[in-house]
Design a protein around this motif. Structure first.
Motif, mmCIF file in Angstrom:
data_model
loop_
_atom_site.group_PDB
_atom_site.id
_atom_site.type_symbol
_atom_site.label_atom_id
_atom_site.label_comp_id
_atom_site.label_asym_id
_atom_site.label_seq_id
_atom_site.Cartn_x
_atom_site.Cartn_y
_atom_site.Cartn_z
ATOM 1 N N GLU A 91 0.815 -1.209 -0.063
ATOM 2 C CA GLU A 91 -0.029 0.160 -0.254
ATOM 3 C C GLU A 91 0.773 1.377 0.213
ATOM 4 O OE1 GLU A 91 -3.879 0.383 1.760
ATOM 5 O OE2 GLU A 91 -4.049 -1.717 2.234
ATOM 6 N N GLY A 92 2.089 1.135 0.659
ATOM 7 C CA GLY A 92 2.953 2.372 0.510
ATOM 8 C C GLY A 92 3.493 2.525 -1.130
ATOM 9 N N MET A 93 3.616 1.434 -1.751
ATOM 10 C CA MET A 93 3.893 1.446 -3.195
ATOM 11 C C MET A 93 2.782 2.031 -3.840
ATOM 12 S SD MET A 93 4.902 -1.305 -5.886
ATOM 13 C CE MET A 93 5.818 -2.216 -4.702
ATOM 14 N N ALA A 94 1.511 1.582 -3.421
ATOM 15 C CA ALA A 94 0.261 2.279 -4.169
ATOM 16 C C ALA A 94 0.207 3.645 -4.026
ATOM 17 C CB ALA A 94 -1.014 1.613 -3.680
ATOM 18 N N CYS A 95 0.343 4.343 -2.870
ATOM 19 C CA CYS A 95 0.456 5.721 -2.569
ATOM 20 C C CYS A 95 1.337 6.331 -3.341
ATOM 21 C CB CYS A 95 0.648 6.013 -1.076
ATOM 22 S SG CYS A 95 -0.824 5.803 -0.115
ATOM 23 N N ARG A 96 2.488 5.961 -3.750
ATOM 24 C CA ARG A 96 3.656 6.533 -4.297
ATOM 25 C C ARG A 96 3.342 6.709 -5.830
ATOM 26 N NH1 ARG A 96 9.308 7.328 -4.908
ATOM 27 N NH2 ARG A 96 9.435 6.809 -2.438
ATOM 28 N N LEU A 97 2.586 5.567 -6.381
ATOM 29 C CA LEU A 97 2.116 5.673 -7.812
ATOM 30 C C LEU A 97 0.849 6.529 -7.845
ATOM 31 C CD1 LEU A 97 2.546 1.651 -8.510
ATOM 32 C CD2 LEU A 97 3.838 3.703 -9.473
ATOM 33 N N ALA A 98 -0.004 6.329 -6.692
ATOM 34 C CA ALA A 98 -1.232 7.318 -6.934
ATOM 35 C C ALA A 98 -0.762 8.743 -7.007
ATOM 36 C CB ALA A 98 -2.203 7.111 -5.846
ATOM 37 N N ALA A 99 0.121 9.035 -6.011
ATOM 38 C CA ALA A 99 0.818 10.522 -6.150
ATOM 39 C C ALA A 99 1.288 11.039 -7.575
ATOM 40 C CB ALA A 99 2.024 10.951 -5.068
ATOM 41 N N GLN A 100 1.543 9.952 -8.268
ATOM 42 C CA GLN A 100 1.993 10.294 -9.635
ATOM 43 C C GLN A 100 1.126 10.181 -10.704
ATOM 44 O OE1 GLN A 100 4.981 7.080 -9.579
ATOM 45 N NE2 GLN A 100 6.620 8.446 -8.984
ATOM 46 N N HIS A 101 -0.099 9.293 -10.474
ATOM 47 C CA HIS A 101 -0.892 9.038 -11.590
ATOM 48 C C HIS A 101 -2.434 9.334 -11.295
ATOM 49 C CE1 HIS A 101 2.488 7.102 -13.504
ATOM 50 N NE2 HIS A 101 2.844 6.316 -12.607
ATOM 51 N N MET A 102 -2.945 9.445 -10.142
ATOM 52 C CA MET A 102 -4.312 9.518 -9.756
ATOM 53 C C MET A 102 -4.888 10.980 -10.361
ATOM 54 S SD MET A 102 -6.038 8.883 -6.209
ATOM 55 C CE MET A 102 -7.478 8.418 -5.846
ATOM 56 N N ARG A 141 -9.797 2.769 -3.133
ATOM 57 C CA ARG A 141 -9.604 3.829 -4.180
ATOM 58 C C ARG A 141 -8.077 4.392 -4.321
ATOM 59 N NH1 ARG A 141 -14.793 6.397 -3.895
ATOM 60 N NH2 ARG A 141 -14.121 8.071 -4.650
ATOM 61 N N ILE A 142 -7.303 4.283 -3.245
ATOM 62 C CA ILE A 142 -6.005 4.734 -3.527
ATOM 63 C C ILE A 142 -5.301 3.599 -4.414
ATOM 64 C CG2 ILE A 142 -3.784 4.834 -2.347
ATOM 65 C CD1 ILE A 142 -5.337 7.243 -1.807
ATOM 66 N N ALA A 143 -5.734 2.388 -4.393
ATOM 67 C CA ALA A 143 -4.890 1.306 -5.148
ATOM 68 C C ALA A 143 -5.268 1.490 -6.584
ATOM 69 C CB ALA A 143 -5.239 0.064 -4.543
ATOM 70 N N GLN A 144 -6.520 1.962 -6.533
ATOM 71 C CA GLN A 144 -7.013 1.996 -8.145
ATOM 72 C C GLN A 144 -6.454 3.267 -8.805
ATOM 73 O OE1 GLN A 144 -11.447 2.848 -7.622
ATOM 74 N NE2 GLN A 144 -11.902 0.926 -8.864
ATOM 75 N N GLY A 145 -6.149 4.237 -7.923
ATOM 76 C CA GLY A 145 -5.570 5.559 -8.511
ATOM 77 C C GLY A 145 -4.055 5.204 -8.952
ATOM 78 N N ALA A 146 -3.399 4.299 -8.124
ATOM 79 C CA ALA A 146 -2.040 3.880 -8.706
ATOM 80 C C ALA A 146 -1.822 3.702 -10.272
ATOM 81 C CB ALA A 146 -1.700 2.712 -7.754
ATOM 82 N N GLY A 147 -2.957 2.949 -10.714
ATOM 83 C CA GLY A 147 -3.068 2.515 -12.170
ATOM 84 C C GLY A 147 -2.190 1.411 -12.300
ATOM 85 N N ASN A 148 -1.890 0.608 -11.497
ATOM 86 C CA ASN A 148 -1.321 -0.455 -11.599
ATOM 87 C C ASN A 148 -2.179 -1.843 -11.177
ATOM 88 O OD1 ASN A 148 0.784 -3.029 -11.003
ATOM 89 N ND2 ASN A 148 2.297 -1.649 -11.287
#
Length: 221
Positions: A91-102, A141-148
């Motif tokens: 989930e830490g990784m998901a947040c990192r990706l969401a900050a870039q892609h959400m 929803r955060i994981a969805q926003g990661a786009g992975n």
């Protein structure tokens, strides 16, 4: 995650009702249940009930053994903590990706969801922070926003409902609902500010805090 309403069968309905009952703690972890009790409780015949039980076995929420019957899953502290360590990293990784892609529109909608969660916490007088599954779940929803999609599959496969079960069970700790909501808001702020490092750190800290809370609660049992 839930079958389309136009194709829902009685088995689908019982599956959803029984899953929610387990996750929400209406059945205690490790509790034995019988098919006859469940059939009476949900007003259903044995055939759709058995199908629902089989599907919940697949999700790891029910265990069925010969000469023992059906029991609600009960995780030991070591197994649960292992899950939370994995969850923290993913989930830490998901947040990192969401900050870039959400997308900003999704961030705005998630902000509205947190406002809804705040109202629900206030309505429970700060005692409960229960999130329904899927789009009503902040973490989903955060994981969805990661786009992975691979990350989504890892986070929201079979472990998802086990995690929800224990999140619900331990979210009633005094002060925990308000603290969790504040942490969710800070995480979303970091995502909106497009700060991947901060977003990841805050999510990892949030889940580590939940893990510490679980350890404390297990010691009290």
């Amino acid at each position: 995650m839930i079958p389309n309403a136009t194709s829902r069968t009685r088995s689908d309905e019982v599956f959803e009702q029984l899953q929610n009952a387990i996750v929400e703690g209406k059945f205690a972890a490790g509790q034995r249940v019988s098919e006859s009790e469940l059939a009476t409780m949900f007003g259903v015949s044995r055939a759709p009930l058995r199908d629902a039980v089989r599907r919940l076995e697949g999700r790891g929420l029910l265990i069925k053994k010969p000469h023992v019957g059906i029991t609600v899953v009960s995780l030991g502290i070591d197994e649960l903590l292992q899950i939370y360590f994995v969850r923290e990293a993913l989930e830490g990784m998901a947040c990192r990706l969401a900050a870039q892609h959400m997308p900003q529109a999704d961030i705005d909608n998630l902000r509205l969801l947190l406002e809804q969660h705040a109202r629900e916490i206030n309505a429970s007088e700060g005692q409960v922070y229960y999130q329904e599954e899927g789009n009503l779940d902040f973490h989903y929803r955060i994981a969805q926003g990661a786009g992975n999609q691979k990350l989504m599959n890892l986070l929201f496969g079979d472990l998802y409902h086990l995690i929800r079960m224990y999140r619900c069970r331990f979210s009633t700790s005094e002060g925990r609902p308000q603290k969790a909501l504040k942490e969710h808001t800070q995480i979303l702020d970091a995502i909106e500010n497009r700060d991947p490092e901060l977003a990841e750190m805050l999510m990892r800290r949030h889940i580590a805090s939940a893990r510490t809370n679980i350890e404390k609660r297990f010691q009290e049992i």
